[in-house]
Motif scaffolding. Structure first.
Motif, PDB file in Angstrom:
ATOM      1  N   GLY A  31      -0.005  -4.440  -6.534  1.00 21.29           N
ATOM      2  CA  GLY A  31      -1.051  -3.146  -6.626  1.00 21.29           C
ATOM      3  C   GLY A  31      -1.589  -1.969  -5.677  1.00 21.29           C
ATOM      4  N   ASP A  61       0.547  -2.875 -10.890  1.00 16.67           N
ATOM      5  CA  ASP A  61      -0.386  -3.308 -11.778  1.00 16.67           C
ATOM      6  C   ASP A  61      -1.046  -1.862 -10.953  1.00 16.67           C
ATOM      7  OD1 ASP A  61      -3.203  -4.344 -12.610  1.00 16.67           O
ATOM      8  OD2 ASP A  61      -3.488  -3.806 -11.148  1.00 16.67           O
ATOM      9  N   SER A 168     -10.690  -7.673 -17.169  1.00 16.77           N
ATOM     10  CA  SER A 168     -10.178  -8.038 -15.916  1.00 16.77           C
ATOM     11  C   SER A 168     -12.085  -7.694 -15.634  1.00 16.77           C
ATOM     12  CB  SER A 168     -10.071  -6.775 -15.695  1.00 16.77           C
ATOM     13  OG  SER A 168     -10.066  -6.507 -13.609  1.00 16.77           O
ATOM     14  N   LEU A 224      -6.531 -11.204  -0.225  1.00 16.54           N
ATOM     15  CA  LEU A 224      -6.469 -11.021   1.069  1.00 16.54           C
ATOM     16  C   LEU A 224      -7.731 -10.819   1.883  1.00 16.54           C
ATOM     17  CD1 LEU A 224      -2.726 -10.057   2.095  1.00 16.54           C
ATOM     18  CD2 LEU A 224      -3.807 -12.499   2.358  1.00 16.54           C
ATOM     19  N   GLN A 226      -8.714  -7.760   1.229  1.00 15.40           N
ATOM     20  CA  GLN A 226      -8.996  -6.997   1.259  1.00 15.40           C
ATOM     21  C   GLN A 226      -8.370  -6.317   2.837  1.00 15.40           C
ATOM     22  OE1 GLN A 226     -11.233  -3.335  -0.110  1.00 15.40           O
ATOM     23  NE2 GLN A 226     -12.323  -5.088  -0.492  1.00 15.40           N
ATOM     24  N   LYS A 232      -4.889  -9.510  11.348  1.00 13.13           N
ATOM     25  CA  LYS A 232      -5.632  -8.004  11.572  1.00 13.13           C
ATOM     26  C   LYS A 232      -6.471  -7.418  12.489  1.00 13.13           C
ATOM     27  CE  LYS A 232      -4.179  -3.933   9.656  1.00 13.13           C
ATOM     28  NZ  LYS A 232      -3.549  -3.723   8.255  1.00 13.13           N
ATOM     29  N   ARG A 242      -7.276  -0.375   6.807  1.00 15.32           N
ATOM     30  CA  ARG A 242      -8.485   0.088   5.751  1.00 15.32           C
ATOM     31  C   ARG A 242      -9.684   0.769   5.751  1.00 15.32           C
ATOM     32  NH1 ARG A 242      -8.536  -3.023  -0.632  1.00 15.32           N
ATOM     33  NH2 ARG A 242      -6.563  -2.614  -0.110  1.00 15.32           N
ATOM     34  N   SER A 299      -0.004  -1.820   2.873  1.00 21.44           N
ATOM     35  CA  SER A 299       0.585  -0.211   3.282  1.00 21.44           C
ATOM     36  C   SER A 299       1.144  -0.146   4.421  1.00 21.44           C
ATOM     37  CB  SER A 299      -1.028  -0.460   4.493  1.00 21.44           C
ATOM     38  OG  SER A 299      -1.163  -1.422   5.527  1.00 21.44           O
ATOM     39  N   GLN A 303       4.621  -5.716   5.636  1.00 21.12           N
ATOM     40  CA  GLN A 303       3.304  -6.660   5.428  1.00 21.12           C
ATOM     41  C   GLN A 303       3.614  -7.478   3.513  1.00 21.12           C
ATOM     42  OE1 GLN A 303      -0.257  -3.846   4.425  1.00 21.12           O
ATOM     43  NE2 GLN A 303      -0.313  -3.789   6.575  1.00 21.12           N
ATOM     44  N   ASN A 307       4.505 -11.617   3.479  1.00 20.46           N
ATOM     45  CA  ASN A 307       2.951 -11.801   2.555  1.00 20.46           C
ATOM     46  C   ASN A 307       3.893 -12.581   1.950  1.00 20.46           C
ATOM     47  OD1 ASN A 307       1.333 -11.009   3.746  1.00 20.46           O
ATOM     48  ND2 ASN A 307       0.880  -8.634   1.695  1.00 20.46           N
TER      49      ASN A 307
HETATM   50  N1  NAP Z   1      -9.799  -5.545 -11.528  1.00 19.87           N
HETATM   51  C1  NAP Z   1      -9.649  -4.808 -10.051  1.00 19.87           C
HETATM   52  O1  NAP Z   1     -11.499  -3.900 -10.498  1.00 19.87           O
HETATM   53  C2  NAP Z   1      -9.083  -4.826  -9.682  1.00 19.87           C
HETATM   54  C3  NAP Z   1      -9.908  -4.364  -7.386  1.00 19.87           C
HETATM   55  C4  NAP Z   1      -9.590  -4.105  -6.597  1.00 19.87           C
HETATM   56  C5  NAP Z   1      -8.498  -4.263  -6.825  1.00 19.87           C
HETATM   57  N2  NAP Z   1      -7.441  -4.727  -7.476  1.00 19.87           N
HETATM   58  C6  NAP Z   1      -5.805  -4.712  -7.825  1.00 19.87           C
HETATM   59  O2  NAP Z   1      -5.898  -5.604  -6.478  1.00 19.87           O
HETATM   60  C7  NAP Z   1      -5.164  -4.909  -5.977  1.00 19.87           C
HETATM   61  C8  NAP Z   1      -4.478  -5.887  -4.918  1.00 19.87           C
HETATM   62  O3  NAP Z   1      -6.150  -5.166  -3.534  1.00 19.87           O
HETATM   63  P1  NAP Z   1      -6.216  -5.250  -2.293  1.00 19.87           P
HETATM   64  O4  NAP Z   1      -5.588  -4.250  -1.820  1.00 19.87           O
HETATM   65  O5  NAP Z   1      -7.532  -5.242  -2.486  1.00 19.87           O
HETATM   66  O6  NAP Z   1      -5.871  -6.746  -2.136  1.00 19.87           O
HETATM   67  P2  NAP Z   1      -6.043  -7.573  -0.391  1.00 19.87           P
HETATM   68  O7  NAP Z   1      -4.335  -8.095  -0.752  1.00 19.87           O
HETATM   69  O8  NAP Z   1      -6.703  -8.459  -0.580  1.00 19.87           O
HETATM   70  O9  NAP Z   1      -5.471  -6.568   0.525  1.00 19.87           O
HETATM   71  C9  NAP Z   1      -4.503  -5.865   0.833  1.00 19.87           C
HETATM   72  C10 NAP Z   1      -4.949  -5.195   2.656  1.00 19.87           C
HETATM   73  O10 NAP Z   1      -5.189  -6.054   3.446  1.00 19.87           O
HETATM   74  C11 NAP Z   1      -4.309  -5.230   4.190  1.00 19.87           C
HETATM   75  N3  NAP Z   1      -2.597  -6.214   4.243  1.00 19.87           N
HETATM   76  C12 NAP Z   1      -1.732  -6.905   3.242  1.00 19.87           C
HETATM   77  N4  NAP Z   1      -1.128  -7.738   3.844  1.00 19.87           N
HETATM   78  C13 NAP Z   1      -1.617  -7.603   5.756  1.00 19.87           C
HETATM   79  C14 NAP Z   1      -0.304  -8.510   5.864  1.00 19.87           C
HETATM   80  N5  NAP Z   1       0.604  -9.307   5.989  1.00 19.87           N
HETATM   81  N6  NAP Z   1      -1.145  -8.084   7.721  1.00 19.87           N
HETATM   82  C15 NAP Z   1      -2.199  -7.337   8.077  1.00 19.87           C
HETATM   83  N7  NAP Z   1      -2.586  -6.335   6.454  1.00 19.87           N
HETATM   84  C16 NAP Z   1      -2.225  -6.564   5.977  1.00 19.87           C
HETATM   85  C17 NAP Z   1      -3.875  -4.093   3.919  1.00 19.87           C
HETATM   86  O11 NAP Z   1      -4.413  -3.105   4.726  1.00 19.87           O
HETATM   87  P3  NAP Z   1      -4.594  -2.203   5.659  1.00 19.87           P
HETATM   88  O12 NAP Z   1      -4.531  -1.159   4.938  1.00 19.87           O
HETATM   89  O13 NAP Z   1      -5.213  -2.718   6.742  1.00 19.87           O
HETATM   90  O14 NAP Z   1      -2.861  -2.433   5.926  1.00 19.87           O
HETATM   91  C18 NAP Z   1      -3.123  -3.670   2.896  1.00 19.87           C
HETATM   92  O15 NAP Z   1      -3.808  -2.714   2.398  1.00 19.87           O
HETATM   93  C19 NAP Z   1      -4.906  -3.652  -5.950  1.00 19.87           C
HETATM   94  O16 NAP Z   1      -4.020  -2.401  -5.463  1.00 19.87           O
HETATM   95  C20 NAP Z   1      -5.132  -3.353  -7.591  1.00 19.87           C
HETATM   96  O17 NAP Z   1      -3.814  -3.553  -8.166  1.00 19.87           O
HETATM   97  C21 NAP Z   1      -7.703  -4.966  -9.262  1.00 19.87           C
END
Ligand code: NAP
Length: 333
Positions: A31, A61, A168, A224, A226, A232, A242, A299, A303, A307
């Protein structure tokens, strides 16, 4: 340097059928909500998208409002399509959404046909695409008749601007109604995109049952939490996280002593399974196959690489699941 996709990109990624459709999606999708905006370094955004594609992640996405500023993530993705990925268009599954605020006045958000159709036109322009593979109603609109919102989704498919449609964050009752209307219109709902991770399990209370019965797929966002469900924050709040950047919706209160103890316990359990905490959290979302794909954010390239390795071990013993449940029950949000 010109990009050439990894010849082995389809060798390790598993693809799962989305509900009762003809489409398969990678079990991990990427995403572009955070880290792909106008404020971010384009080279890093590009590197993440291309590395993801090389690892078999062919589903990207987006949404009209991803940035910042709103619209910028679609522009970034459009630039990457133009410079590198465009030649692989038929291998890509690109989604976007409309529902949240985009422009002033009464037609700039929610679920009217006026807003949804105009927003998709804008998204296509920003990405330089003729069509998206999937267009979502980003949120249920309590004031617009659901028939109107769904007929807008049906319309964009008939216009050739989207191949499939989804919803969604609709609750189980709203979902059943939306699915029925779309079936009646002849444009079935492909997929639901809900919030789901091991600290937030609401979709297990009805939504997944509706999706199973109706043959609709699911793609879980924020698997995850966020970034909380990674290593992290175990030793403090890194300045490039973040949370420190005050991006997304992660709150400082969530990194409390109780949650840190829970996360430490989960990390130990993950290590016993030969996984990082992030890998175990993703495997947990995908366990048993009820969720089609886990929709991660990232980011940095490392990662995504970490993942994707979650897919090497998706099975859990009942004892492991019980230990995860016991730990997760102690978390405080
Ligand atoms: N439909 C909706 O209303 C809605 C709402 C929210 C999201 N989404 C979708 O879901 C996607 C994912 O959301 P999300 O970014 O919140 O998902 P997430 O996978 O829960 O969190 C991602 C964040 O976690 C950190 N991270 C990821 N892998 C890591 C690892 N291996 N080790 C350490 N930190 C790690 C990074 O943040 P750091 O910046 O801290 O490194 C990364 O930006 C979005 O891009 C979007 O497409 C949809």
């Amino acid at each position: 340097m010109s990009y050439q996709a990894n010849a082995n990109r389809y060798q390790t990624m598993p693809y799962a059928r989305v509900g009762r459709s003809g489409v398969k999606l990678p079990r991990i999708s990427l995403g572009l909500w955070n880290n792909f905006g106008g404020v971010d370094t384009h080279e890093n955004s590009r590197a993440m998208v291309l590395r993801a594609f090389d690892l078999g992640i062919n589903h990207f996405d987006l949404a009209n409002n991803y940035g910042p500023p709103a619209g910028a993530a679609e522009e970034t993705f459009g630039r990457i399509l133009k410079s590198d990925l465009g030649v692989y268009r038929d291998e890509l599954f690109v989604s976007t959404k409309a529902g949240y605020h985009m422009w002033p006045g009464p037609y700039g958000e929610w679920g009217s046909k006026k807003y949804l159709v105009a927003s998709l036109d804008q998204s296509l322009k920003r990405m330089g695409l003729d069509y998206v593979d999937l267009f979502y109603s980003h949120r249920f609109d309590p004031e617009t008749p659901l028939e109107e919102t769904m007929s807008a989704l049906d319309l964009v498919v008939r216009q050739g601007k989207a191949l499939y449609v989804g919803i969604s964050s609709y609750d189980p009752v709203q979902t059943k109604k939306a699915v029925d209307i779309l079936n009646h219109l002849g444009t079935p709902c492909l997929i639901h995109q809900p919030y789901y991770h091991l600290f937030s399990r609401g979709i297990e209370e009805g939504l997944l049952d509706v999706l199973d019965t109706e043959g609709v797929g699911s793609i879980a966002f924020c698997p995850l939490a966020q970034g909380l469900l990674t290593d992290k924050y175990l030793k403090g709040i890194p300045s490039d996280s973040r949370l420190a950047k005050k991006a997304g919706f992660i709150r400082e209160e969530e990194v409390n002593a109780t949650n840190l103890a829970v996360l430490q316990g989960l990390a130990v359990l993950a290590a016993d399974r030969g996984q990082s905490l992030a890998q175990m959290a993703l495997a947990w979302v995908l366990r048993g196959g009820r969720v089609t794909s886990a929709l991660i954010g990232a980011s940095r390239v490392s990662q995504i690489e970490e993942n994707v390795k979650a897919l090497e071990r998706l099975d859990f013993s009942s004892d492991e699941l019980a230990q995860i449940d016991a730990l997760a029950a102690k978390a405080k949000f």
